[in-house]
Design an enzyme around this catalytic site. Sequence first.
Site, PDB file in Angstrom:
ATOM      1  N   CYS A  71       0.905  -1.147  -0.119  1.00 12.30           N
ATOM      2  CA  CYS A  71       0.031  -0.015   0.069  1.00 12.30           C
ATOM      3  C   CYS A  71       0.880   1.294  -0.012  1.00 12.30           C
ATOM      4  CB  CYS A  71      -1.029   0.017   1.067  1.00 12.30           C
ATOM      5  SG  CYS A  71      -2.292  -1.280   0.581  1.00 12.30           S
ATOM      6  N   ARG A 103      -5.014   2.744  -3.334  1.00 16.94           N
ATOM      7  CA  ARG A 103      -4.442   1.471  -3.217  1.00 16.94           C
ATOM      8  C   ARG A 103      -4.856   0.401  -2.419  1.00 16.94           C
ATOM      9  NH1 ARG A 103       1.572   1.200  -3.903  1.00 16.94           N
ATOM     10  NH2 ARG A 103       2.085   2.922  -5.330  1.00 16.94           N
ATOM     11  N   TRP A 125      -2.061  -2.304   4.178  1.00 15.18           N
ATOM     12  CA  TRP A 125      -2.880  -3.470   3.982  1.00 15.18           C
ATOM     13  C   TRP A 125      -2.488  -4.764   4.663  1.00 15.18           C
ATOM     14  CZ3 TRP A 125      -2.612  -8.122   1.109  1.00 15.18           C
ATOM     15  CH2 TRP A 125      -3.650  -8.820   0.667  1.00 15.18           C
ATOM     16  N   ASN A 145       6.522  -1.029   2.908  1.00 14.79           N
ATOM     17  CA  ASN A 145       5.403  -1.764   2.036  1.00 14.79           C
ATOM     18  C   ASN A 145       6.273  -3.197   1.713  1.00 14.79           C
ATOM     19  OD1 ASN A 145       3.726   0.471   1.727  1.00 14.79           O
ATOM     20  ND2 ASN A 145       4.021   0.765  -0.124  1.00 14.79           N
ATOM     21  N   GLY A 146       5.579  -4.467   1.545  1.00 17.99           N
ATOM     22  CA  GLY A 146       6.358  -5.346   1.209  1.00 17.99           C
ATOM     23  C   GLY A 146       6.263  -6.537   2.321  1.00 17.99           C
ATOM     24  N   GLU A 197     -14.075 -11.772 -16.837  1.00 19.47           N
ATOM     25  CA  GLU A 197     -14.091 -10.429 -16.278  1.00 19.47           C
ATOM     26  C   GLU A 197     -15.062  -9.755 -15.567  1.00 19.47           C
ATOM     27  OE1 GLU A 197     -12.353  -6.467 -15.640  1.00 19.47           O
ATOM     28  OE2 GLU A 197     -11.519  -8.567 -15.564  1.00 19.47           O
ATOM     29  N   LYS A 208     -15.323  -8.624 -11.826  1.00 21.20           N
ATOM     30  CA  LYS A 208     -15.727  -7.390 -11.729  1.00 21.20           C
ATOM     31  C   LYS A 208     -17.019  -7.301 -10.241  1.00 21.20           C
ATOM     32  CE  LYS A 208     -13.298  -4.449 -13.441  1.00 21.20           C
ATOM     33  NZ  LYS A 208     -12.173  -5.562 -13.129  1.00 21.20           N
ATOM     34  N   GLU A 215     -15.511  -8.346  -7.105  1.00 18.58           N
ATOM     35  CA  GLU A 215     -14.564  -7.308  -6.487  1.00 18.58           C
ATOM     36  C   GLU A 215     -15.500  -6.273  -5.658  1.00 18.58           C
ATOM     37  OE1 GLU A 215     -10.531  -6.943  -9.005  1.00 18.58           O
ATOM     38  OE2 GLU A 215     -12.456  -6.163  -9.938  1.00 18.58           O
ATOM     39  N   HIS A 238     -21.314 -29.620 -18.806  1.00 20.61           N
ATOM     40  CA  HIS A 238     -19.997 -30.281 -17.975  1.00 20.61           C
ATOM     41  C   HIS A 238     -20.050 -30.265 -16.654  1.00 20.61           C
ATOM     42  CE1 HIS A 238     -18.687 -32.040 -22.086  1.00 20.61           C
ATOM     43  NE2 HIS A 238     -18.892 -30.514 -22.319  1.00 20.61           N
ATOM     44  N   LYS A 243      -4.924  -1.935  -4.793  1.00 23.67           N
ATOM     45  CA  LYS A 243      -4.810  -1.835  -6.209  1.00 23.67           C
ATOM     46  C   LYS A 243      -3.679  -2.266  -6.733  1.00 23.67           C
ATOM     47  CE  LYS A 243      -5.929   0.493  -9.987  1.00 23.67           C
ATOM     48  NZ  LYS A 243      -7.186   0.125 -10.909  1.00 23.67           N
TER      49      LYS A 243
END
Length: 606
Positions: free
Chosen positions: A2, A27, A74, A98-99, A478, A482, A485, A501, A601
């Site tokens: 973030c 983010r 985050w 961050n990380g 997609e 969406k 999300e 199937h 993000k």
Amino acid sequence: MCGIVGVLGSHEAAPILVDALKRLEYRGYDSAGIATVNGGTLDRRRAVGKLVNLSDLLVHEPLAGKSGIGHTRWATHGAPTIGNAHPHKAGPVAVVHNGIIENFRELRAELAEKGISFTTETDTETIALMTQAFMADGLSAVDAAEATLAQLDGAFALAFLFEGEEDLMVAARKGSPLAIGHGEGEMFVGSDAIALAPMTDKITYLEEGDWAVLTRTSLVIRDAQGALANREMRTIRMDDARVDKGGHKHFMSKEIAEQPRVIGEAVRHYLSDDGNAVALPGDLDFTQIDRMTMVACGTAYYACLTAKYWFEQLAQMPVEVDIASEFRYREPPIPARTVALFVSQSGETADTLAALRYCEGKADKILSVVNVPESSIARESDLALPILAGAEIGVASTKAFTCQLTVLLMMALKAAEQRGSLTPERLSDLLSNLRALPNTLNTALEQDGNIATAARKLSEASDVLFLGRGLMYPLALEGALKLKEISYIHAEAYASGELKHGPIALIDKHLPVVVMAPRDGLFDKTVSNMQEVLARGGKVMLVTDAEGTVEAAGDAWQTITLPTIDPVLSPILYAVPAQLLAYHTAVAKGTDVDQPRNLAKSVTVE
């Protein structure tokens, strides 16, 4: 992961830090905090939840000082609590990060042997405690930070602030982006240029392994080997860093509406001056390429799945598509005459960057499609193609996705032209349709009201199924993503032919099924699958064109009618109703559209 911001300024840092953090809200985050040095004293304020909670805290407990660092977190290690929120402080040092520090457990064990205890669940606290320990052993602040950096394995962007040092900050990056901003007698640090845009337009991007020592009037950067590094200072376009909703209720709404304009700009950028040929930069020769490997995550992965159809059908070029988080762990062989293509909005996606580095020295050429030309993925590619979408703030990608599709399609058309797999007449026709695409998208956006009405009904569902064939299959994927999300409704997508199937067992009167079906060569087969849903009491929402509406909408629960378009371009057009459907469903449910829960993000950790 973030947002990071740092200030060595001439004004009170706290309001500047909070404002910069607001610009990084896109983010995604679950807590926030700042630390400052004032009169030599290092202090901090932290809060869980939205930034307004931190702002409220600062009203009641102000934090003075013209030097400071800030962070939106985050959660990775440890729950989102005040104790786990950044900045982390240990004695005379505060750190934002961050990380992920992969060896933090081993480092904790070493510190524990020295009698040093822990108060949080985070890996970041280890960094602060190690730096404190080195300073207790007599090292200077800078030397202690350098010694700590040498012990860290994993991915990180870091900013250190020190008690008694009001004109000093240390910053470092490894696997996570970090930028330095230059002002008049001021210096700044940020996760990206957006955070720094109100303060300066002069930016230096740290490269992989770099660490920097900042004062208000100086910047010294060293590379991973400790050698002095001269990194370019760039002037950014302020328009690229604007963060406002432009009269829209949400950034996502604004970014959906911007698609005709930004796609028009992308089309013009990659066309010749007369508009009758694709003009890619560099010396890319698709006649010297036997196959292509495409790698991406999330929405960008679905853009690659769509491009696979284009490259194989138009250019007769075999394409493999991989999810970045799995790609390098498979250790796939890369045959000769293979090009590797990486797609990422931010250009910093950790898994995609790692996959790119796996392909270095194996693939004949490394290509990328990115929205940030200064990003790590762009810099480490042989050729980076910008999508020109501009800053995308909504966590759920919209205009970046359709711009990715546009650039990938133009690449496929160039490959088809070079390989002689399209007639000049067909190529000219497709380019003409591309030039007209912005107008077609504007017409599709006029369906916003109808889609909002359909979405209100969809918002009552607990599960939704999306179906599509051919080029509509990735679009179905997609569309389902969406919806998941931002509305938090469980959604799945299948190729229409797969319905029998297994997924058909889910069909009942409570399950809405969104069918993406332009009147193309696969329309009759898709409608046949739709009839199988209807025969079992399922509720079909049909997304089609005028001809498809006449032929198949009679039994549909809801119908969304789009303009007629060349089937090759249909994924770009049909992305619009997929986005609007998710957007209006989320609005109807009252969820956080721009910052959905648990999401970030830019995913800069594995």
